[in-house]
Motif scaffolding. Structure first.
Motif, PDB file in Angstrom:
ATOM      1  N   LEU A 117       5.495 -11.580 -10.031  1.00 19.68           N
ATOM      2  CA  LEU A 117       5.899  -9.822  -9.987  1.00 19.68           C
ATOM      3  C   LEU A 117       6.408  -9.587  -8.359  1.00 19.68           C
ATOM      4  N   MET A 118       5.467 -10.037  -7.749  1.00 20.32           N
ATOM      5  CA  MET A 118       5.422  -9.621  -6.510  1.00 20.32           C
ATOM      6  C   MET A 118       7.085 -10.517  -5.997  1.00 20.32           C
ATOM      7  N   GLN A 119       7.280 -11.666  -5.838  1.00 23.55           N
ATOM      8  CA  GLN A 119       8.346 -12.186  -5.643  1.00 23.55           C
ATOM      9  C   GLN A 119       9.652 -11.740  -6.102  1.00 23.55           C
ATOM     10  N   ARG A 120       9.714 -11.519  -7.424  1.00 19.23           N
ATOM     11  CA  ARG A 120      10.705  -9.985  -7.892  1.00 19.23           C
ATOM     12  C   ARG A 120      11.136  -8.953  -7.436  1.00 19.23           C
ATOM     13  N   ASP A 121      10.276  -8.794  -7.411  1.00 21.11           N
ATOM     14  CA  ASP A 121      10.188  -7.040  -7.109  1.00 21.11           C
ATOM     15  C   ASP A 121      10.136  -6.434  -5.891  1.00 21.11           C
ATOM     16  N   SER A 122       8.894  -6.720  -5.230  1.00 24.03           N
ATOM     17  CA  SER A 122       8.294  -6.200  -3.998  1.00 24.03           C
ATOM     18  C   SER A 122       8.742  -7.119  -3.264  1.00 24.03           C
ATOM     19  N   TYR A 123       8.730  -7.728  -2.690  1.00 27.36           N
ATOM     20  CA  TYR A 123       9.213  -8.946  -1.874  1.00 27.36           C
ATOM     21  C   TYR A 123      11.077  -8.055  -1.559  1.00 27.36           C
ATOM     22  N   ARG A 161       0.581  -1.247  -0.385  1.00 24.63           N
ATOM     23  CA  ARG A 161      -0.178  -0.303  -0.296  1.00 24.63           C
ATOM     24  C   ARG A 161       0.485   1.243   0.054  1.00 24.63           C
ATOM     25  N   THR A 162       1.803   1.342   0.860  1.00 21.74           N
ATOM     26  CA  THR A 162       2.593   2.149   0.494  1.00 21.74           C
ATOM     27  C   THR A 162       3.783   2.867  -0.582  1.00 21.74           C
ATOM     28  N   GLU A 163       3.417   1.871  -1.823  1.00 22.03           N
ATOM     29  CA  GLU A 163       4.258   1.550  -2.554  1.00 22.03           C
ATOM     30  C   GLU A 163       3.127   2.030  -4.221  1.00 22.03           C
ATOM     31  N   PHE A 164       1.858   2.143  -3.620  1.00 22.58           N
ATOM     32  CA  PHE A 164       0.843   2.127  -3.864  1.00 22.58           C
ATOM     33  C   PHE A 164       0.774   0.871  -5.365  1.00 22.58           C
ATOM     34  N   SER A 165       1.302  -0.509  -4.908  1.00 22.33           N
ATOM     35  CA  SER A 165       0.750  -1.533  -5.423  1.00 22.33           C
ATOM     36  C   SER A 165      -0.088  -2.406  -4.832  1.00 22.33           C
ATOM     37  N   GLU A 166      -0.859  -2.172  -3.965  1.00 21.07           N
ATOM     38  CA  GLU A 166      -1.886  -3.052  -3.434  1.00 21.07           C
ATOM     39  C   GLU A 166      -2.497  -3.453  -4.143  1.00 21.07           C
ATOM     40  N   GLU A 167      -2.721  -3.267  -5.201  1.00 24.51           N
ATOM     41  CA  GLU A 167      -4.126  -4.068  -6.156  1.00 24.51           C
ATOM     42  C   GLU A 167      -3.286  -5.483  -6.975  1.00 24.51           C
TER      43      GLU A 167
END
Length: 236
Positions: free
Chosen positions: A195-201, A117-123
């Motif tokens: 995508l979440m695993q490689r980028d946000s995690y 949510r802080t990175e505006f990618s909660e969707e």
């Protein structure tokens, strides 16, 4: 004789005037009737206006009834209401071992979602959770309803919560939406998971949110261990 004829003529004129006045009064008497008809016409028009307004209200009520309530939309509501108890130190440390362990832990998903949510990618997390919810359904009508909601919320290019997918996956989803199933979004879900695993995690693991949470949970544990050790070694 002239006087008599003139008098008779005057009388005839007076009679004509009286007749004309009576006829005029008759017309006047008839006019209110016409006015009543006019008032009836006005009343009819008012009834029409009333019926039109009633129809408008009925249409509005019908629109309100056809509009789904927030409680009927369970996809995003379930995703937004994942309330979990406070995680343990062991759980938080396990999050750093692999992304799979983080996503399989309810408290881990909630903490990771707060970071997204802080990175505006909660969707991305909301879409993943919605797909998980869809897989649990077995009734065809419910599957179709939830699939359409997922498409409108996360796949449609008009949605502000659109997730990032490649063209191949999008075309496959568009074709399958003719007869959606619980597996319609499997490829898209895997793509967003990756995508979440490689980028946000990795950023979450290095974020202050994760390190502070681990520190706050570790300090009380260490203090309790010291208190236990001191009690064991104390002499009454």
């Amino acid at each position: 004789m002239v006087k008599l004829s003139m008098g008779s003529e005057r009388k005839q004129m007076q009679r004509r005037q009286l007749v004309g006045q009576r006829e005029g009064e008759g017309v006047v008497q008839l006019h209110p009737g016409t006015g009543n008809r006019g008032s009836n016409a006005c009343c009819f028009c008012w009834c029409c206006c009333c019926s039109c307004s009633c129809l408008t209200v009925r249409n509005e009520d019908r629109g309100k009834r056809t509009k789904p309530d927030s409680c009927d939309i369970k996809i995003e509501g379930t995703a937004n209401c994942e309330e979990r108890p406070k995680p343990t130190v062991e759980e938080v440390r396990a999050w750093g071992q692999s992304f799979d362990k983080l996503m399989h832990c309810p408290t881990g998903r909630e903490a990771f979602r707060a970071f997204l949510r802080t990175e505006f990618s909660e969707e991305n997390m909301l879409f993943w959770l919605a797909c998980e919810d869809l897989k649990k359904e077995t009734k065809k009508s419910v599957i179709e309803e939830k699939a359409r909601a997922i498409y409108e919320d996360y796949i449609s290019i008009l949605s502000p919560k659109e997730v990032s997918l490649d063209s191949r996956v999008r075309e496959a989803i568009n074709r399958s939406m003719l007869e959606p199933s619980s597996c319609t979004f499997d490829d898209a879900q895997l793509q967003i998971y990756t995508l979440m695993q490689r980028d946000s995690y990795p950023r979450f693991m290095n974020s202050a949110a994760y390190t502070n949470l681990l520190r706050d949970l570790s300090e009380p544990a260490s203090e309790s261990e010291e208190n236990v050790d001191g009690q064991d070694g104390s002499v009454p």
